[in-house]
Motif scaffolding. Structure first.
Motif, PDB file in Angstrom:
ATOM      1  N   SER A  89       3.488  26.683 -22.266  1.00  0.00           N
ATOM      2  CA  SER A  89       3.195  26.397 -20.781  1.00  0.00           C
ATOM      3  C   SER A  89       2.367  25.219 -20.497  1.00  0.00           C
ATOM      4  CB  SER A  89       2.261  27.814 -20.440  1.00  0.00           C
ATOM      5  OG  SER A  89       2.851  28.879 -20.356  1.00  0.00           O
ATOM      6  N   ALA A  90       1.516  24.966 -21.629  1.00  0.00           N
ATOM      7  CA  ALA A  90       0.797  23.545 -21.723  1.00  0.00           C
ATOM      8  C   ALA A  90       1.881  22.369 -21.604  1.00  0.00           C
ATOM      9  CB  ALA A  90      -0.244  23.423 -22.696  1.00  0.00           C
ATOM     10  N   ILE A  91       2.992  22.528 -22.496  1.00  0.00           N
ATOM     11  CA  ILE A  91       3.909  21.524 -22.368  1.00  0.00           C
ATOM     12  C   ILE A  91       4.439  21.364 -21.213  1.00  0.00           C
ATOM     13  CG2 ILE A  91       6.259  20.978 -23.488  1.00  0.00           C
ATOM     14  CD1 ILE A  91       4.925  22.211 -26.074  1.00  0.00           C
ATOM     15  N   LEU A  92       5.092  22.564 -20.536  1.00  0.00           N
ATOM     16  CA  LEU A  92       5.592  22.349 -19.208  1.00  0.00           C
ATOM     17  C   LEU A  92       4.660  21.616 -18.186  1.00  0.00           C
ATOM     18  CD1 LEU A  92       6.979  25.822 -19.095  1.00  0.00           C
ATOM     19  CD2 LEU A  92       8.364  23.909 -19.752  1.00  0.00           C
ATOM     20  N   GLY A  93       3.399  21.774 -18.165  1.00  0.00           N
ATOM     21  CA  GLY A  93       2.589  21.248 -17.467  1.00  0.00           C
ATOM     22  C   GLY A  93       2.617  19.758 -17.799  1.00  0.00           C
ATOM     23  N   TYR A 271      -5.583  31.899 -17.494  1.00  0.00           N
ATOM     24  CA  TYR A 271      -4.428  32.478 -16.944  1.00  0.00           C
ATOM     25  C   TYR A 271      -4.037  31.378 -15.955  1.00  0.00           C
ATOM     26  CZ  TYR A 271      -1.103  34.648 -13.998  1.00  0.00           C
ATOM     27  OH  TYR A 271       0.328  35.059 -13.481  1.00  0.00           O
ATOM     28  N   TYR A 272      -4.860  30.992 -14.977  1.00  0.00           N
ATOM     29  CA  TYR A 272      -4.679  29.976 -13.925  1.00  0.00           C
ATOM     30  C   TYR A 272      -3.905  28.845 -14.465  1.00  0.00           C
ATOM     31  CZ  TYR A 272      -5.112  27.549  -9.643  1.00  0.00           C
ATOM     32  OH  TYR A 272      -4.984  26.810  -8.454  1.00  0.00           O
ATOM     33  N   LYS A 273      -4.732  28.143 -15.389  1.00  0.00           N
ATOM     34  CA  LYS A 273      -4.633  26.794 -15.907  1.00  0.00           C
ATOM     35  C   LYS A 273      -3.559  26.519 -16.785  1.00  0.00           C
ATOM     36  CE  LYS A 273      -9.391  25.245 -15.182  1.00  0.00           C
ATOM     37  NZ  LYS A 273     -10.807  24.960 -15.744  1.00  0.00           N
ATOM     38  N   GLU A 274      -3.420  27.876 -17.687  1.00  0.00           N
ATOM     39  CA  GLU A 274      -2.565  27.498 -18.466  1.00  0.00           C
ATOM     40  C   GLU A 274      -1.121  28.455 -18.353  1.00  0.00           C
ATOM     41  OE1 GLU A 274      -4.383  29.086 -22.346  1.00  0.00           O
ATOM     42  OE2 GLU A 274      -6.008  27.791 -21.968  1.00  0.00           O
TER      43      GLU A 274
END
Length: 342
Positions: A89-93, A271-274
């Motif tokens: 998820s962080a990578i997608l961000g 949850y919100y940020k990641e």
């Protein structure tokens, strides 16, 4: 002009150019021809700027190949080190943030100043969350570039993303957006949680607090809720569409339905940020978690669900605590209304 014993020179290029002055450094001599082997440091608007660049290089030589590295090259080098250390998820961000500053991709990173970064932020049409991620990406990339002597100053710290505006109007997910969420149900982690909120009306905090003991898979109901007396411990029938999602996550050995990688209750911020923000960025959507709850109410209303049933499942104050004794008839009435959503 300082030439350091013939080790460099500044000259003016022919023709009309925006940067007519070129600074070159002598790396050695070609033994067969006796000619200098020179490499360009850069081109400049004025002779003074070119001379300064040459002097700076001769005083503190650096890798000229690195000096010409592009923003996209730094991103590629940085991401190869960063991505193995963070979750998907962080990578997608990060990828979304990078894609939103395309105008910087082919610029030499040493030429990128604060104004270029600010312009990239200001021209981004996305929301505050995306801009925060872009600024964070800038900080990470410029720190990497400084650590590797590609640049000498970090301009990312001067970027201003502005203050968050007043709470924006709640926008329900469109039917097309809901279809897109379903389309990626098998390939984007945690996208199921968004759909669960859309088809249940649970707030993000309520979903994260939902305990497995309060989920009845046999009768297809969930009991949860926070915030107000009307919202606490409300019963919501599980919509058939999200039943497989809840069933897949359900584990009686876990206290909570939604857990983190350690098997513990997930915190709201994590949850919100990641999870939530990266999913929105990847799918090019502009929503907040509470929009899921608003979507649930909107879908019920559009399907002409009973107003009292909507209030009960949403948990509005107008539904008094004294009324919250659910009979079999009550549950079936709620189920009939929630299944009006197609």
């Amino acid at each position: 002009m300082k030439k350091a014993n013939g080790n460099g020179s500044v000259s003016k290029l022919s023709g009309i150019r925006r940067k007519p002055y070129i600074a070159r450094v002598t790396l050695g001599w070609d033994e067969s021809t006796g000619r200098q082997i020179r490499k360009t440091i850069g081109t400049y608007v004025t002779q003074k700027e070119a001379q300064k660049a040459l002097i700076d290089y001769l005083d503190n030589p650096y890798d000229l190949d690195l000096s010409n590295i592009l923003f996209k090259d730094v991103y590629e080098k940085w991401s190869k080190l960063k991505y193995p250390k963070v979750n998907h998820s962080a990578i997608l961000g990060y990828q979304s943030a990078y894609n939103n500053v395309e105008k910087l991709h082919n610029m030499k990173i040493k030429d990128i100043k604060a104004r270029h970064l600010q312009e990239a932020i200001d021209s981004c049409s996305k929301g505050q969350a995306t801009k925060k991620k872009i600024k964070f990406l800038f900080g990470q990339m410029f720190a990497y570039a400084m650590q590797n002597d590609i640049i000498t100053k970090d301009y990312s710290e001067f970027v201003d993303i502005g203050k968050a505006s007043e709470e924006s109007k709640r926008e329900p997910f469109s039917n097309k957006e809901i279809e897109l969420l379903w389309k990626h149900i098998d390939d984007i982690e945690f996208i199921d949680t968004i759909l669960i909120m859309i088809y249940s009306g649970f707030r993000i905090g309520e979903l994260l607090e939902l305990e497995t003991k309060n989920i009845d898979l046999v009768n297809m109901t969930m009991t949860g809720g926070l915030k107000t007396e009307a919202g606490k411990n409300r019963l919501v029938p599980i919509h058939p569409k999200i039943f497989p999602l809840i069933e897949k996550r359900y584990n009686k050995d876990n206290q909570y339905l939604i857990i983190n990688f350690k098997g513990k209750k997930m915190k709201y911020d994590n949850y919100y940020k990641e999870k939530f923000i990266p999913i929105m960025e990847q799918l090019n959507m502009e929503h907040r978690p509470h929009d899921c709850r608003h979507t649930f109410a909107t879908l019920l209303s559009n399907a002409n669900a009973n107003a009292t049933a909507i209030k009960k499942m949403i948990g509005h104050e107008s539904y008094a605590t004294t009324e919250k004794i659910y009979t079999h008839k009550d549950i079936e009435e709620l189920r009939k209304n929630v299944e009006l959503i197609k």
